[in-house]
Design a protein around this motif. Structure first.
Motif, PDB file in Angstrom:
ATOM      1  N   ALA A   9       0.757  -1.474   0.175  1.00  0.00           N
ATOM      2  CA  ALA A   9      -0.160  -0.131  -0.013  1.00  0.00           C
ATOM      3  C   ALA A   9       0.935   1.244   0.084  1.00  0.00           C
ATOM      4  CB  ALA A   9      -1.188   0.072   1.157  1.00  0.00           C
ATOM      5  N   LEU A  10       0.517   2.142  -0.784  1.00  0.00           N
ATOM      6  CA  LEU A  10       1.191   3.366  -0.980  1.00  0.00           C
ATOM      7  C   LEU A  10       0.404   4.710  -0.466  1.00  0.00           C
ATOM      8  CD1 LEU A  10       3.049   2.911  -4.566  1.00  0.00           C
ATOM      9  CD2 LEU A  10       4.012   2.565  -2.101  1.00  0.00           C
ATOM     10  N   SER A  11      -0.818   4.746  -0.825  1.00  0.00           N
ATOM     11  CA  SER A  11      -1.593   5.858  -0.481  1.00  0.00           C
ATOM     12  C   SER A  11      -2.996   5.649  -0.726  1.00  0.00           C
ATOM     13  CB  SER A  11      -0.915   7.123  -0.857  1.00  0.00           C
ATOM     14  OG  SER A  11      -1.026   7.152  -2.385  1.00  0.00           O
ATOM     15  N   TYR A  12      -3.866   6.576  -0.257  1.00  0.00           N
ATOM     16  CA  TYR A  12      -5.245   6.584  -0.620  1.00  0.00           C
ATOM     17  C   TYR A  12      -5.898   7.754  -0.557  1.00  0.00           C
ATOM     18  CZ  TYR A  12      -6.668   6.406   4.435  1.00  0.00           C
ATOM     19  OH  TYR A  12      -7.033   6.558   5.635  1.00  0.00           O
ATOM     20  N   ILE A  13      -6.798   8.227  -1.345  1.00  0.00           N
ATOM     21  CA  ILE A  13      -7.722   9.403  -1.129  1.00  0.00           C
ATOM     22  C   ILE A  13      -9.086   8.931  -1.047  1.00  0.00           C
ATOM     23  CG2 ILE A  13      -6.094  10.816  -2.611  1.00  0.00           C
ATOM     24  CD1 ILE A  13      -7.922  10.348  -4.853  1.00  0.00           C
ATOM     25  N   ARG A  14      -9.788   9.941  -0.605  1.00  0.00           N
ATOM     26  CA  ARG A  14     -11.222   9.680  -0.383  1.00  0.00           C
ATOM     27  C   ARG A  14     -12.064   9.622  -1.847  1.00  0.00           C
ATOM     28  NH1 ARG A  14     -13.056  13.526   5.006  1.00  0.00           N
ATOM     29  NH2 ARG A  14     -11.557  12.547   6.424  1.00  0.00           N
ATOM     30  N   TYR A  15     -13.195   9.005  -1.769  1.00  0.00           N
ATOM     31  CA  TYR A  15     -13.858   8.910  -2.987  1.00  0.00           C
ATOM     32  C   TYR A  15     -15.306   8.884  -2.650  1.00  0.00           C
ATOM     33  CZ  TYR A  15     -15.549   7.001  -7.547  1.00  0.00           C
ATOM     34  OH  TYR A  15     -15.948   6.809  -8.646  1.00  0.00           O
ATOM     35  N   ILE A  36     -12.128   0.809  -3.400  1.00  0.00           N
ATOM     36  CA  ILE A  36     -12.653   0.330  -2.155  1.00  0.00           C
ATOM     37  C   ILE A  36     -13.772   0.956  -1.481  1.00  0.00           C
ATOM     38  CG2 ILE A  36     -11.983  -0.779  -0.101  1.00  0.00           C
ATOM     39  CD1 ILE A  36      -9.158   0.282  -1.978  1.00  0.00           C
ATOM     40  N   ASN A  37     -15.024   0.060  -1.813  1.00  0.00           N
ATOM     41  CA  ASN A  37     -16.442   0.959  -1.343  1.00  0.00           C
ATOM     42  C   ASN A  37     -16.644   0.542   0.329  1.00  0.00           C
ATOM     43  OD1 ASN A  37     -16.847   1.866  -3.819  1.00  0.00           O
ATOM     44  ND2 ASN A  37     -17.640  -0.201  -4.346  1.00  0.00           N
ATOM     45  N   SER A  38     -17.243   1.705   0.809  1.00  0.00           N
ATOM     46  CA  SER A  38     -18.083   1.537   1.919  1.00  0.00           C
ATOM     47  C   SER A  38     -16.924   1.159   3.049  1.00  0.00           C
ATOM     48  CB  SER A  38     -19.097   0.272   1.933  1.00  0.00           C
ATOM     49  OG  SER A  38     -20.046   0.655   1.090  1.00  0.00           O
ATOM     50  N   VAL A  39     -15.750   1.809   3.260  1.00  0.00           N
ATOM     51  CA  VAL A  39     -14.791   1.827   4.216  1.00  0.00           C
ATOM     52  C   VAL A  39     -14.779   3.105   5.221  1.00  0.00           C
ATOM     53  CG1 VAL A  39     -13.358   0.085   3.114  1.00  0.00           C
ATOM     54  CG2 VAL A  39     -12.829   2.445   2.825  1.00  0.00           C
ATOM     55  N   ARG A  40     -15.535   4.069   4.688  1.00  0.00           N
ATOM     56  CA  ARG A  40     -15.430   5.347   5.482  1.00  0.00           C
ATOM     57  C   ARG A  40     -16.900   5.520   6.024  1.00  0.00           C
ATOM     58  NH1 ARG A  40     -15.039   8.936   1.800  1.00  0.00           N
ATOM     59  NH2 ARG A  40     -15.146  10.715   3.330  1.00  0.00           N
ATOM     60  N   THR A  41     -17.456   4.529   6.879  1.00  0.00           N
ATOM     61  CA  THR A  41     -18.644   4.622   7.524  1.00  0.00           C
ATOM     62  C   THR A  41     -18.905   4.144   8.765  1.00  0.00           C
ATOM     63  OG1 THR A  41     -21.120   4.135   7.174  1.00  0.00           O
ATOM     64  CG2 THR A  41     -19.562   2.602   6.082  1.00  0.00           C
ATOM     65  N   ALA A  42     -19.764   4.555   9.689  1.00  0.00           N
ATOM     66  CA  ALA A  42     -19.623   4.007  10.928  1.00  0.00           C
ATOM     67  C   ALA A  42     -20.330   2.525  10.956  1.00  0.00           C
ATOM     68  CB  ALA A  42     -20.398   4.909  11.802  1.00  0.00           C
ATOM     69  N   ARG A  43     -21.076   2.349   9.892  1.00  0.00           N
ATOM     70  CA  ARG A  43     -21.641   1.145   9.845  1.00  0.00           C
ATOM     71  C   ARG A  43     -20.810  -0.094   9.077  1.00  0.00           C
ATOM     72  NH1 ARG A  43     -27.727   2.541   7.406  1.00  0.00           N
ATOM     73  NH2 ARG A  43     -28.441   3.857   9.430  1.00  0.00           N
ATOM     74  N   LYS A  45     -18.265  -2.941   8.943  1.00  0.00           N
ATOM     75  CA  LYS A  45     -18.125  -4.070   9.742  1.00  0.00           C
ATOM     76  C   LYS A  45     -16.745  -4.479  10.008  1.00  0.00           C
ATOM     77  CE  LYS A  45     -22.762  -6.040   8.705  1.00  0.00           C
ATOM     78  NZ  LYS A  45     -23.397  -7.249   8.381  1.00  0.00           N
ATOM     79  N   ASN A  46     -15.963  -3.905   9.481  1.00  0.00           N
ATOM     80  CA  ASN A  46     -14.370  -4.081   9.356  1.00  0.00           C
ATOM     81  C   ASN A  46     -13.823  -2.709   9.433  1.00  0.00           C
ATOM     82  OD1 ASN A  46     -14.021  -3.565   6.552  1.00  0.00           O
ATOM     83  ND2 ASN A  46     -14.977  -5.570   6.136  1.00  0.00           N
ATOM     84  N   ASN A  47     -12.497  -3.044   9.622  1.00  0.00           N
ATOM     85  CA  ASN A  47     -11.528  -1.916   9.631  1.00  0.00           C
ATOM     86  C   ASN A  47     -10.554  -1.761   8.391  1.00  0.00           C
ATOM     87  OD1 ASN A  47     -10.370   0.435  10.498  1.00  0.00           O
ATOM     88  ND2 ASN A  47      -8.807  -0.488  11.562  1.00  0.00           N
ATOM     89  N   LYS A  48     -11.123  -2.237   7.220  1.00  0.00           N
ATOM     90  CA  LYS A  48     -10.405  -2.467   5.917  1.00  0.00           C
ATOM     91  C   LYS A  48      -9.586  -1.252   5.561  1.00  0.00           C
ATOM     92  CE  LYS A  48     -12.444  -5.087   2.871  1.00  0.00           C
ATOM     93  NZ  LYS A  48     -13.217  -5.478   1.558  1.00  0.00           N
ATOM     94  N   ILE A  49      -9.929   0.003   5.865  1.00  0.00           N
ATOM     95  CA  ILE A  49      -9.298   1.138   5.656  1.00  0.00           C
ATOM     96  C   ILE A  49      -7.830   0.898   6.030  1.00  0.00           C
ATOM     97  CG2 ILE A  49      -9.872   2.551   7.626  1.00  0.00           C
ATOM     98  CD1 ILE A  49     -10.129   4.820   5.325  1.00  0.00           C
TER      99      ILE A  49
END
Length: 230
Positions: A9-15, A36-43, A45-49
């Motif tokens: 992994a090098l970096s990421y930006i919000r999308y 990578i979808n749905s990783v910036r939400t309180a709902r 289920k994982n900490n994939k980010i």
């Protein structure tokens, strides 16, 4: 087509609202970008980010199409969770600098297993080292330059190229010795280098990269690196 590959992994930006676009250097396909979808939400289920923090070593199953600049992941995990690199100030500062440089210099969208292996071994050293890693970033840039096609064979060659391009680099015997050790010996080899010499050499190495990579631009993490290790 689904393909298995390892990545760094090098970096990421919000999308959009809940997703990210991650830049990953892969063993099979070189530099790639993934949604990578749905990783910036309180709902979520994982900490994939967290898998896309700088230099995380990844195992992935990806949708690969050679004509696409942006693709998706089917599966992603790490078999090598960091225990020190993100949490120790010295190591995290080095990781920030190394990641910024990699983002600037890795352009090829083609796999290079030899380069990938070097990067993995470098990350593993930094994660596991308990001593003698304060010069890691310097040795890393010197060793990486060989994989990029412009590595010097000796301290003398490095110095000559800087002088030929009007960079005022006047190393003393201590710095000459340090350069040759970093070029020829593995990470962790003890090196005598003063704080001021370490800063001077970091500046010289970035200038050396500027000579060979026109698009390098400003290295924003360099002042932070000087503050921590200078």
């Amino acid at each position: 087509m689904l393909q298995k590959t390892r990545g760094i992994a090098l970096s990421y930006i919000r999308y959009r609202e809940t997703s990210i676009i991650a830049r990953v250097y892969t063993e099979e396909f070189g530099l790639q970008s993934y949604i990578i979808n749905s990783v910036r939400t309180a709902r979520s289920k994982n900490n994939k980010i967290a898998l896309f923090q700088p230099l995380t070593l990844l195992e992935m199953v990806v949708y690969y199409k050679s004509d696409r600049d942006l693709t998706r992941l089917s599966e992603v995990k790490t078999n090598y969770p960091f225990q020190s690199l993100p949490f120790e100030v010295g190591k995290s500062t080095i990781a920030m600098f190394v990641t910024e440089m990699l983002n600037k210099v890795l352009k090829e969208e083609a796999g290079s297993p030899v380069l990938f292996r070097f990067l993995v071994e470098s990350v593993v050293f930094l994660e596991e080292a308990t001593t003698n890693y304060e010069n890691f970033h310097l040795a890393f840039l010197l060793k990486l330059s060989s994989f990029l096609g412009f590595g010097p064979e000796s301290a003398r060659e490095f110095e000559d190229q800087l002088r030929e391009n009007s960079y005022p680099f006047l190393p003393d015997e201590e710095m000459d010795t340090a350069l040759n050790v970093m070029l020829r010996q593995p990470y962790g080899t003890p090196i005598k280098l003063s704080r001021s010499a370490r800063n001077e050499l970091a500046d010289a190495l970035v200038s050396y990269y500027h000579i060979h990579i026109d698009s390098l631009g400003e290295v924003k993490s360099l002042p932070v690196l000087r503050e921590v290790f200078g």
